[in-house]
Design an enzyme around this catalytic site. Structure first.
Site: not given
Length: 418
Positions: A125, A181, A127, A192, A294, A14, A178, A120, A196
């Site tokens: 990600g 992990e 969105i 995760d 991504g 990122v 990829g 954000e 969120k």
């Protein structure tokens, strides 16, 4: 627009996307970037003089106005952000774990130092979700969220569904490509998505959700057989992050696999795509969908936050008031055992007279009504695979049913979305 100077902590996937994209904005100057290893080869061609292996050189630099934190985790990220806020620097972060576990402390500290924290990129990600909730949707009473917030698990479940493959085989493939992990625990066990939904529900409900009160269940028990059965019943299996709140501020927030009706958009949100469905008044139902991770999708959200600060920087003593934390009360958590759901049960039972009747009787004794019960043939070991779909019933009761099915093996219990 005043020119702002930023420091970046973290130059991974990122961070590299942010660096590459920010070169197109003349109003932004990158002063310093903290990395673990200055000599490591990178996809971004960064001048060596911009790099440091000491993040405190970034957060203590008086020239820098905004710190962009992209390393993730609670520590040492919190120490860097805490120092930056005390130095009067605004924060842009993609750190979902930090927000979920230390959000209250983070936002209190930011207000004490008159700084804004934007995040954000931490939820879905690329969105846009936090800024729309805080601005254009601010007049709504949002009371329900159902979302797919983790691309790794969604990729695995989509491949299991399309290929009829096992969880273990698809996980290995996802790791090789990829998408997962080497240690996939954070994704496949639901951590995760839980981080969120904690922050997303807090913002949408305007009432603080505690991470420790979020029920979490991963996808490791989902089998190819469950995928096939779900399809035959008109569903898809997805890892859903769900949050509901009532008028008395009771909140039911959780992450777990669900049988999602095929007629819904969430059922057709596949591979690494994310989607967030929110319901409330007066908007009704709204769905936002797009790339949930991504290099450039996540960088898009980070850059949007940086530019939001840049556009107000130097024009006011109190930046972005609508984006600040305005809630100071805690929602009252609902324990998962006290919730009502429909259930899918996959049961391996001896091929004996009366076994289906026994299952029905045990359920009836717990006030559980069955929507359907299906046996398809007999296996070589003289056992039968039985699929049960219940009507809505108490979670505590379904757990008691599982314990009482002593003659059977309950392979899986998955909640069904209505």
């Amino acid at each position: 627009m005043a020119k702002i100077k930023i420091g970046i902590i973290g130059l991974g996937t990122v961070g590299s996307g942010v660096y590459k994209s920010l070169r197109d904005f003349s109003e932004i100057e990158i002063v310093k970037i903290a990395v673990k290893n200055i000599n490591k080869p990178r996809s971004a061609d960064v001048p060596k003089e911009l790099l440091t292996d000491n993040p405190f050189e970034v957060v203590n630099n008086p020239e820098i106005n905004v710190i962009v934190e992209l390393i993730g985790g609670v520590e040492p990220a919190w120490s860097y952000i805490e120092t930056a806020l005390k130095n009067g620097k605004h924060i842009v972060t993609a750190n979902k774990e930090l927000l979920a576990k230390k959000g209250e402390e983070l936002f209190n500290l930011s207000e004490e130092n008159n700084c804004v924290v934007l995040y954000e990129a931490a939820i879905a990600g690329g969105i846009p979700i936090i800024m729309p909730i805080k601005t254009i949707l601010a007049g709504n009473r949002i009371n329900k969220i159902q979302a797919i917030l983790n691309g790794t698990t969604n990729y695995i479940l989509t491949k299991m569904d399309s290929d009829g493959a096992s969880y273990e085989d698809v996980l290995k493939e996802a790791q090789a490509m990829g998408y997962a992990e080497t240690d996939p625990t954070g994704d496949v066990e639901g951590f995760d998505a839980a981080y969120k939904i904690t922050t997303l529900a807090t913002i949408a409900f305007n009432s603080r959700i505690k991470f420790e009160n979020v029920y979490r269940e991963g996808i490791t028990k989902v089998r190819a057989k469950d995928m096939k059965a779900a399809n035959e019943l008109g569903y898809k299996i997805k890892l859903v992050a769900s949050a509901m709140i009532d008028d008395d501020n009771n909140a039911d927030v959780r992450v777990h696999p669900m049988l999602v009706p095929q007629k819904t958009m969430l059922a057709h949100t596949n591979y690494v795509t994310n989607a967030v469905e929110m319901s409330g008044h007066p908007i009704g139902k709204i769905v936002l969908s797009g790339p949930g991770a991504g290099e450039f999708p996540t960088a898009s959200s980070v850059i949007g936050d940086i530019l939001a600060i840049a556009r107000e920087f130097g024009t006011t003593d109190y930046l972005l008031p609508m984006m600040r934390c305005h809630h100071h009360s805690d929602a009252k958590p609902i324990d998962i055992n006290d919730t009502y759901n429909k259930y899918y049960l996959s049961i391996k039972a001896p091929n004996a007279i009366g076994i289906i009747a026994k299952i029905g009787t045990i359920c009836a004794n717990k006030n559980i009504s069955l929507s359907s019960i299906l046996q398809k043939g007999v296996l070589e070991d003289n056992t039968a695979e039985i699929t049960v779909i219940t009507e809505k019933c108490l979670e505590k009761s379904i757990r008691e049913v599982v314990l009482e099915l002593t003659d059977c093996t309950v392979n899986n219990v998955i909640r069904v979305m209505e």
